[in-house]
Design a protein around this motif. Structure first.
Motif, PDB file in Angstrom:
ATOM      1  N   LEU A  43       0.820  -1.209   0.000  1.00  0.00           N
ATOM      2  CA  LEU A  43       0.000   0.000   0.000  1.00  0.00           C
ATOM      3  C   LEU A  43       0.856   1.263   0.000  1.00  0.00           C
ATOM      4  CD1 LEU A  43      -2.784  -1.033   2.548  1.00  0.00           C
ATOM      5  CD2 LEU A  43      -2.999  -0.845   0.062  1.00  0.00           C
ATOM      6  N   MET A  44       2.052   1.180   0.568  1.00  0.00           N
ATOM      7  CA  MET A  44       2.944   2.346   0.597  1.00  0.00           C
ATOM      8  C   MET A  44       3.476   2.719  -0.780  1.00  0.00           C
ATOM      9  SD  MET A  44       5.284   1.987   4.030  1.00  0.00           S
ATOM     10  CE  MET A  44       4.584   2.169   5.674  1.00  0.00           C
ATOM     11  N   THR A  45       3.449   1.790  -1.714  1.00  0.00           N
ATOM     12  CA  THR A  45       3.938   2.086  -3.058  1.00  0.00           C
ATOM     13  C   THR A  45       2.999   3.015  -3.820  1.00  0.00           C
ATOM     14  OG1 THR A  45       2.868   0.083  -3.935  1.00  0.00           O
ATOM     15  CG2 THR A  45       5.166  -0.111  -3.222  1.00  0.00           C
ATOM     16  N   ASN A  46       1.788   3.196  -3.286  1.00  0.00           N
ATOM     17  CA  ASN A  46       0.839   4.136  -3.879  1.00  0.00           C
ATOM     18  C   ASN A  46       1.051   5.515  -3.256  1.00  0.00           C
ATOM     19  OD1 ASN A  46      -1.331   5.615  -4.844  1.00  0.00           O
ATOM     20  ND2 ASN A  46      -2.827   3.992  -4.496  1.00  0.00           N
ATOM     21  N   PRO A  47       1.496   6.501  -4.037  1.00  0.00           N
ATOM     22  CA  PRO A  47       1.773   7.835  -3.485  1.00  0.00           C
ATOM     23  C   PRO A  47       0.566   8.492  -2.812  1.00  0.00           C
ATOM     24  CG  PRO A  47       2.663   7.624  -5.710  1.00  0.00           C
ATOM     25  CD  PRO A  47       1.794   6.426  -5.479  1.00  0.00           C
ATOM     26  N   LYS A  48      -0.640   8.033  -3.131  1.00  0.00           N
ATOM     27  CA  LYS A  48      -1.836   8.626  -2.547  1.00  0.00           C
ATOM     28  C   LYS A  48      -2.020   8.218  -1.084  1.00  0.00           C
ATOM     29  CE  LYS A  48      -4.351   8.846  -6.946  1.00  0.00           C
ATOM     30  NZ  LYS A  48      -5.562   8.395  -7.684  1.00  0.00           N
ATOM     31  N   ASN A  49      -1.380   7.112  -0.683  1.00  0.00           N
ATOM     32  CA  ASN A  49      -1.520   6.616   0.681  1.00  0.00           C
ATOM     33  C   ASN A  49      -0.440   7.223   1.582  1.00  0.00           C
ATOM     34  OD1 ASN A  49      -3.683   4.956  -0.068  1.00  0.00           O
ATOM     35  ND2 ASN A  49      -2.295   3.296  -0.650  1.00  0.00           N
TER      36      ASN A  49
END
Length: 258
Positions: A43-49
Motif C-alpha cells: 500500500l505504501m507504493t501508492n503515493p496517494k496513501n
C-alpha cells in the motif's frame, strides 16, 4: 528451499514443545504479522496513501495480534496494548519531526546501483518511509517491554494487595530499568548486524572515519538506533503509569463493591 522447510519445521517443533498452545499461536502469528507487513509495504507504493497512517494502522494490528491473539484478552494485555499505542503515537510524531529536520532524505552514493532500476518519479515521501522503517523495527521490542512490565506489576499487586499507587509505579520503573539496558543493546546489535556487510564495504574502499560518520547510510542507521532506544525508554514510564492507575482503580472499585 529444503533448508528453509527444515528450519521452519525445527522452529515449529521447538515452539510447540516449549510453549504448547501459546507456542503454536506464536508461530502462526509470525506469518500473520508478515502478511500485515507485506500488505503495508504494498500500500505504501501508492503515493496517494500516507506511510505514517499506514504505519500506525499496521502497528495497531501487529500489537493486537502479538498481545491479544497470543496471550488472549486480559487486564495485562489491555494495559500493555494501551501503553504501546500511546508510545507509538508519540514516537511516530517525534521521528517524523527528526527525519525532516535532519535532512536525511533521498539516497546516498552507496545506493547508486540499487536505484538504477527504479523510476525517480515514483512520488513517494521517503522522509515518512524512513520514519515508518524505524517504527516497524522497534514495535517488537516495545511490545516486549510493555507486556513484561504489565505482567510483573500485576504479580506485585497480587502478592501485595495493599501496595500504594506510588510504590507500584516505582516497582514498575525499577523493572523497566533492568530491561532498558539489555533491550537497547539488543536493538543496537540487531541494527548493526544487518549492516555488517556495509561496514566491511566501507573498510575495503578505505573510507576514513570522517567519511563513514558523515555518510548518509551510516547516519540514517545511527538515527534508527537512537530513535529505537528512545522508544524503549518511553514505554517504561508510560506502561508503569498506565498499569499503576488501572490496577489501583480496579482495586478501589472492588473494595467499594464489597
Amino acid at each position: 528451499m529444503n533448508v528453509l522447510v527444515w528450519l521452519t519445521a525445527i522452529l515449529f517443533i521447538l515452539m510447540i514443545v516449549i510453549g504448547g498452545k501459546k507456542g503454536a499461536r506464536s508461530f502462526l502469528s509470525l506469518f500473520i504479522n508478515f502478511g500485515v507487513l507485506f500488505i503495508t509495504i504494498f500500500l505504501m507504493t501508492n503515493p496517494k496513501n500516507s506511510p505514517i497512517l499506514l504505519t500506525l494502522i499496521a502497528c495497531t494490528v501487529i500489537s493486537w495480534i502479538s498481545l491479544f491473539y497470543i496471550n488472549q484478552i486480559s487486564s495485562k494485555t489491555v494495559t500493555a496494548f494501551i501503553s504501546t499505542m500511546i508510545t507509538i503515537i508519540i514516537l511516530l510524531l517525534f521521528i517524523v519531526w527528526i527525519t525532516d529536520k535532519s535532512m536525511l532524505r533521498g539516497f546516498g552514493e552507496e545506493s547508486t546501483e540499487e536505484i538504477s532500476i527504479f523510476s525517480l518519479y515514483i512520488g513517494i515521501n521517503f522522509v515518512q518511509i524512513s520514519a515508518s522503517v524505524i517504527i516497524m523495527s522497534t514495535i517488537g521490542a516495545i511490545l516486549d517491554v510493555a507486556i513484561s512490565i504489565a505482567t510483573s506489576m500485576h504479580e506485585i499487586l497480587h502478592h501485595n494487595p495493599s501496595i500504594s499507587k506510588k510504590k507500584l509505579f516505582t516497582s514498575g520503573m525499577s523493572i523497566g530499568r533492568d530491561i532498558l539496558g539489555t533491550d537497547t543493546n539488543t536493538l543496537f546489535f540487531a541494527f548493526f548486524g544487518g549492516y555488517l556487510s556495509l561496514l566491511i564495504w566501507f573498510k575495503d574502499l578505505s573510507y576514513s572515519i570522517d567519511e563513514i560518520i558523515n555518510s548518509k547510510v551510516f547516519s540514517t542507521e545511527l538515527m534508527m538506533i537512537f530513535c529505537a532506544g528512545i522508544g524503549i525508554a518511553l514505554i517504561i514510564p508510560i506502561t508503569a503509569s498506565v498499569n499503576a492507575y488501572y490496577l489501583i482503580r480496579k482495586r478501589e472499585k472492588t473494595e467499594n463493591l464489597s
